[in-house]
Design a protein around this motif. Sequence first.
Motif, PDB file in Angstrom:
ATOM      1  N   MET A   1     -10.325  -1.816 -10.001  1.00 37.99           N
ATOM      2  CA  MET A   1      -9.048  -1.158 -10.101  1.00 37.99           C
ATOM      3  C   MET A   1      -8.620  -0.661  -8.724  1.00 37.99           C
ATOM      4  SD  MET A   1      -8.022   2.142 -12.378  1.00 37.99           S
ATOM      5  CE  MET A   1      -7.889   3.506 -11.258  1.00 37.99           C
ATOM      6  N   SER A   2      -7.422  -0.981  -8.348  1.00 33.61           N
ATOM      7  CA  SER A   2      -6.883  -0.553  -7.067  1.00 33.61           C
ATOM      8  C   SER A   2      -5.993   0.669  -7.269  1.00 33.61           C
ATOM      9  CB  SER A   2      -6.073  -1.693  -6.442  1.00 33.61           C
ATOM     10  OG  SER A   2      -5.531  -1.277  -5.210  1.00 33.61           O
ATOM     11  N   VAL A   3      -6.076   1.593  -6.331  1.00 30.10           N
ATOM     12  CA  VAL A   3      -5.245   2.789  -6.362  1.00 30.10           C
ATOM     13  C   VAL A   3      -4.095   2.583  -5.384  1.00 30.10           C
ATOM     14  CG1 VAL A   3      -5.165   5.254  -5.846  1.00 30.10           C
ATOM     15  CG2 VAL A   3      -7.173   4.289  -6.994  1.00 30.10           C
ATOM     16  N   ARG A   4      -2.884   2.833  -5.848  1.00 28.24           N
ATOM     17  CA  ARG A   4      -1.689   2.668  -5.011  1.00 28.24           C
ATOM     18  C   ARG A   4      -1.195   4.053  -4.585  1.00 28.24           C
ATOM     19  NH1 ARG A   4       2.102  -1.572  -4.567  1.00 28.24           N
ATOM     20  NH2 ARG A   4       4.157  -0.884  -3.906  1.00 28.24           N
ATOM     21  N   VAL A   5      -1.167   4.270  -3.276  1.00 24.79           N
ATOM     22  CA  VAL A   5      -0.706   5.533  -2.699  1.00 24.79           C
ATOM     23  C   VAL A   5       0.622   5.272  -2.006  1.00 24.79           C
ATOM     24  CG1 VAL A   5      -1.196   7.357  -1.025  1.00 24.79           C
ATOM     25  CG2 VAL A   5      -3.084   6.357  -2.374  1.00 24.79           C
ATOM     26  N   GLU A  31     -11.609   0.888   0.901  1.00 20.86           N
ATOM     27  CA  GLU A  31     -11.581  -0.269   0.010  1.00 20.86           C
ATOM     28  C   GLU A  31     -11.156   0.171  -1.384  1.00 20.86           C
ATOM     29  OE1 GLU A  31     -14.633  -3.643  -1.707  1.00 20.86           O
ATOM     30  OE2 GLU A  31     -15.027  -2.752   0.260  1.00 20.86           O
ATOM     31  N   GLY A  32     -10.282  -0.599  -1.995  1.00 19.92           N
ATOM     32  CA  GLY A  32      -9.799  -0.293  -3.335  1.00 19.92           C
ATOM     33  C   GLY A  32      -8.577   0.602  -3.352  1.00 19.92           C
ATOM     34  N   VAL A  33      -8.076   0.962  -2.158  1.00 19.37           N
ATOM     35  CA  VAL A  33      -6.892   1.808  -2.059  1.00 19.37           C
ATOM     36  C   VAL A  33      -5.844   1.093  -1.216  1.00 19.37           C
ATOM     37  CG1 VAL A  33      -5.952   4.038  -1.356  1.00 19.37           C
ATOM     38  CG2 VAL A  33      -8.315   3.899  -2.184  1.00 19.37           C
ATOM     39  N   GLU A  34      -4.644   1.016  -1.761  1.00 21.14           N
ATOM     40  CA  GLU A  34      -3.515   0.425  -1.044  1.00 21.14           C
ATOM     41  C   GLU A  34      -2.527   1.540  -0.714  1.00 21.14           C
ATOM     42  OE1 GLU A  34      -0.060  -2.956  -1.767  1.00 21.14           O
ATOM     43  OE2 GLU A  34      -0.934  -1.932  -3.507  1.00 21.14           O
TER      44      GLU A  34
END
Length: 185
Positions: A1-5, A31-34
């Motif tokens: 799961m990617s987190v979108r900031v 990693e895993g955060v956009e």
Amino acid sequence: MSVRVLALVGSLRAGSHNRQLAEAAVKHAPEGVEVVIFEGLADVPFYNEDLDVEGSVPAAATALREAAAQADAFLFFSPEYNGTITAVLKNAIDWLSRPYGAGALSSKPTAVVGTAYGQFGGVWAQDEARKALGIAGANVLADAKLSIPGSVVRFAELHPQDDAEVVEQLPVVVAQLAEATAVSA
């Protein structure tokens, strides 16, 4: 799961050090955060309830709200103008706080960081932004902070993405947002 900031930059100036700091967040996100920088704050009109009517909300404000709705968390980059928050950042908070109690900021993890010329790195403005964001319903992370002083000199020839302190500390703030997102999910 990617987190979108979603990153919102409170300076519209070409070459803004806070914009560069946001670019560093994009580059050094864990990693895993956009981290996505919102483009278009300059086009959002000043908040006015007469404009905020279903079916006639200005396109730029709608685009801001849509980008915010797609975000899991927010990262605000606040310079300090005359000892306080910039009008463009406050305006974004106002648009995102509506409708009252159900705005796009509601309960989402939020952090405020920034850089400024002064010796404290814009902490007054950042504190004001945190206050406004909390009142607007955001879940402001009290310990997710980064204030970088002396921006004009410090970043005269060095992009923040290449600054050792930024490279070390900014990803920590982004990781705190991601962790808070997982807890609130």
